[in-house]
Design a protein around this motif. Structure first.
Motif, mmCIF file in Angstrom:
data_model
loop_
_atom_site.group_PDB
_atom_site.id
_atom_site.type_symbol
_atom_site.label_atom_id
_atom_site.label_comp_id
_atom_site.label_asym_id
_atom_site.label_seq_id
_atom_site.Cartn_x
_atom_site.Cartn_y
_atom_site.Cartn_z
ATOM 1 N N UNK A 63 0.842 -1.201 0.000
ATOM 2 C CA UNK A 63 0.000 0.000 0.000
ATOM 3 C C UNK A 63 0.874 1.248 0.000
ATOM 4 N N UNK A 64 1.853 1.283 0.888
ATOM 5 C CA UNK A 64 2.710 2.466 0.992
ATOM 6 C C UNK A 64 3.550 2.657 -0.266
ATOM 7 N N UNK A 65 4.012 1.566 -0.861
ATOM 8 C CA UNK A 65 4.786 1.666 -2.099
ATOM 9 C C UNK A 65 3.930 2.238 -3.233
ATOM 10 N N UNK A 66 2.712 1.738 -3.375
ATOM 11 C CA UNK A 66 1.829 2.228 -4.437
ATOM 12 C C UNK A 66 1.475 3.690 -4.199
ATOM 13 N N UNK A 67 1.193 4.050 -2.956
ATOM 14 C CA UNK A 67 0.869 5.450 -2.658
ATOM 15 C C UNK A 67 2.072 6.361 -2.940
ATOM 16 N N UNK A 68 3.279 5.894 -2.655
ATOM 17 C CA UNK A 68 4.471 6.680 -2.973
ATOM 18 C C UNK A 68 4.629 6.820 -4.486
ATOM 19 N N UNK A 69 4.309 5.768 -5.220
ATOM 20 C CA UNK A 69 4.364 5.840 -6.682
ATOM 21 C C UNK A 69 3.344 6.845 -7.202
ATOM 22 N N UNK A 70 2.158 6.862 -6.596
ATOM 23 C CA UNK A 70 1.151 7.839 -6.990
ATOM 24 C C UNK A 70 1.652 9.267 -6.725
ATOM 25 N N UNK A 71 2.297 9.474 -5.592
ATOM 26 C CA UNK A 71 2.839 10.798 -5.280
ATOM 27 C C UNK A 71 3.922 11.185 -6.286
ATOM 28 N N UNK A 72 4.757 10.224 -6.685
ATOM 29 C CA UNK A 72 5.811 10.510 -7.666
ATOM 30 C C UNK A 72 5.205 10.891 -9.017
ATOM 31 N N UNK A 73 4.164 10.200 -9.429
ATOM 32 C CA UNK A 73 3.502 10.526 -10.687
ATOM 33 C C UNK A 73 2.905 11.927 -10.614
ATOM 34 N N UNK A 74 2.251 12.233 -9.511
ATOM 35 C CA UNK A 74 1.662 13.572 -9.362
ATOM 36 C C UNK A 74 2.736 14.652 -9.395
ATOM 37 N N UNK A 75 3.864 14.382 -8.779
ATOM 38 C CA UNK A 75 4.967 15.351 -8.821
ATOM 39 C C UNK A 75 5.496 15.493 -10.244
ATOM 40 N N UNK A 76 5.661 14.356 -10.931
ATOM 41 C CA UNK A 76 6.124 14.405 -12.313
ATOM 42 C C UNK A 76 5.200 15.229 -13.184
ATOM 43 N N UNK A 77 3.898 15.050 -13.007
ATOM 44 C CA UNK A 77 2.929 15.826 -13.781
ATOM 45 C C UNK A 77 3.022 17.318 -13.464
ATOM 46 N N UNK A 78 3.164 17.638 -12.192
ATOM 47 C CA UNK A 78 3.180 19.053 -11.822
ATOM 48 C C UNK A 78 4.460 19.755 -12.262
ATOM 49 N N UNK A 79 5.551 19.006 -12.388
ATOM 50 C CA UNK A 79 6.839 19.613 -12.738
ATOM 51 C C UNK A 79 7.232 19.420 -14.198
ATOM 52 N N UNK A 80 6.477 18.651 -14.958
ATOM 53 C CA UNK A 80 6.904 18.204 -16.283
ATOM 54 C C UNK A 80 7.377 19.340 -17.190
ATOM 55 N N UNK A 81 6.560 20.296 -17.386
ATOM 56 C CA UNK A 81 6.908 21.355 -18.342
ATOM 57 C C UNK A 81 8.128 22.162 -17.892
ATOM 58 N N UNK A 82 8.188 22.491 -16.633
ATOM 59 C CA UNK A 82 9.305 23.292 -16.145
ATOM 60 C C UNK A 82 10.620 22.533 -16.113
ATOM 61 N N UNK A 83 10.597 21.301 -15.683
ATOM 62 C CA UNK A 83 11.828 20.522 -15.532
ATOM 63 C C UNK A 83 12.325 19.980 -16.871
ATOM 64 N N UNK A 84 11.401 19.577 -17.729
ATOM 65 C CA UNK A 84 11.804 18.928 -18.979
ATOM 66 C C UNK A 84 12.069 19.887 -20.130
ATOM 67 N N UNK A 85 11.658 21.134 -20.015
ATOM 68 C CA UNK A 85 11.785 22.048 -21.159
ATOM 69 C C UNK A 85 13.230 22.263 -21.614
ATOM 70 N N UNK A 86 14.201 22.097 -20.708
ATOM 71 C CA UNK A 86 15.604 22.273 -21.079
ATOM 72 C C UNK A 86 16.212 21.029 -21.727
ATOM 73 N N UNK A 87 15.514 19.895 -21.639
ATOM 74 C CA UNK A 87 16.092 18.651 -22.161
ATOM 75 C C UNK A 87 15.220 17.970 -23.218
ATOM 76 N N UNK A 88 14.012 18.483 -23.450
ATOM 77 C CA UNK A 88 13.097 17.833 -24.397
ATOM 78 C C UNK A 88 12.264 18.887 -25.113
ATOM 79 N N UNK A 89 11.803 18.532 -26.313
ATOM 80 C CA UNK A 89 10.929 19.456 -27.043
ATOM 81 C C UNK A 89 9.477 19.215 -26.618
ATOM 82 N N UNK A 90 8.571 20.019 -27.149
ATOM 83 C CA UNK A 90 7.157 19.945 -26.750
ATOM 84 C C UNK A 90 6.532 18.573 -27.035
#
Length: 130
Positions: A63-90
């Motif tokens: 349960x805790x592992x899956x919930x941590x994975x969910x938190x990581x996905x949510x963080x990835x979504x919230x940071x995607x554009x800002x963090x990836x813009x220097x290393x990837x195109x649109x």
């Protein structure tokens, strides 16, 4: 939410129950649950004998592992554009965001399944709704 089964009710696996795991109450269901839970967890968890000996503890780890994975996905979504813009195109960023959305949806199902297994390991039995 599935109802709890009365004593003597036939074994039943509720919607969201993991495929390959026998219904709670069926002989041998717990080993199938342990095997599935170990598949959900990081591979290193297989090396901890205490988790194999105590399925309910393993379920809590899952349960805790899956919930941590969910938190990581949510963080990835919230940071995607800002963090990836220097290393990837649109296009690549959009593909990454799509992947995170798909993973978020998958993890919702996994979290439900892990929760159902944990409840069953605690003694809950389910009954089909008519």
């Amino acid at each position: 939410m599935p109802r709890t089964a009365p004593p003597g009710a036939p074994p039943y696996a509720p919607p969201g129950w993991p495929p390959g795991v026998r219904a709670p109450g069926v002989p041998g269901w717990e080993p199938t649950a342990v095997s599935w839970l170990l598949d959900v967890c990081p591979p290193d968890y297989r090396g901890y004998p205490g988790l194999r000996r105590h399925p309910l503890v393993l379920a809590r780890f899952a349960v805790l592992h899956v919930e941590a994975s969910q938190a990581a996905v949510n963080r990835g979504l919230s940071e995607a554009r800002g963090v990836l813009r220097d290393v990837a195109d649109e296009v690549e960023i959009a593909a990454a965001i799509d992947t995170w959305h798909r993973e978020a949806a998958r993890l919702i199902g996994v979290r439900r399944a892990v929760g159902l297994v944990e409840e069953a390991l605690r003694g809950r039995r389910y009954v089909a709704r008519m």
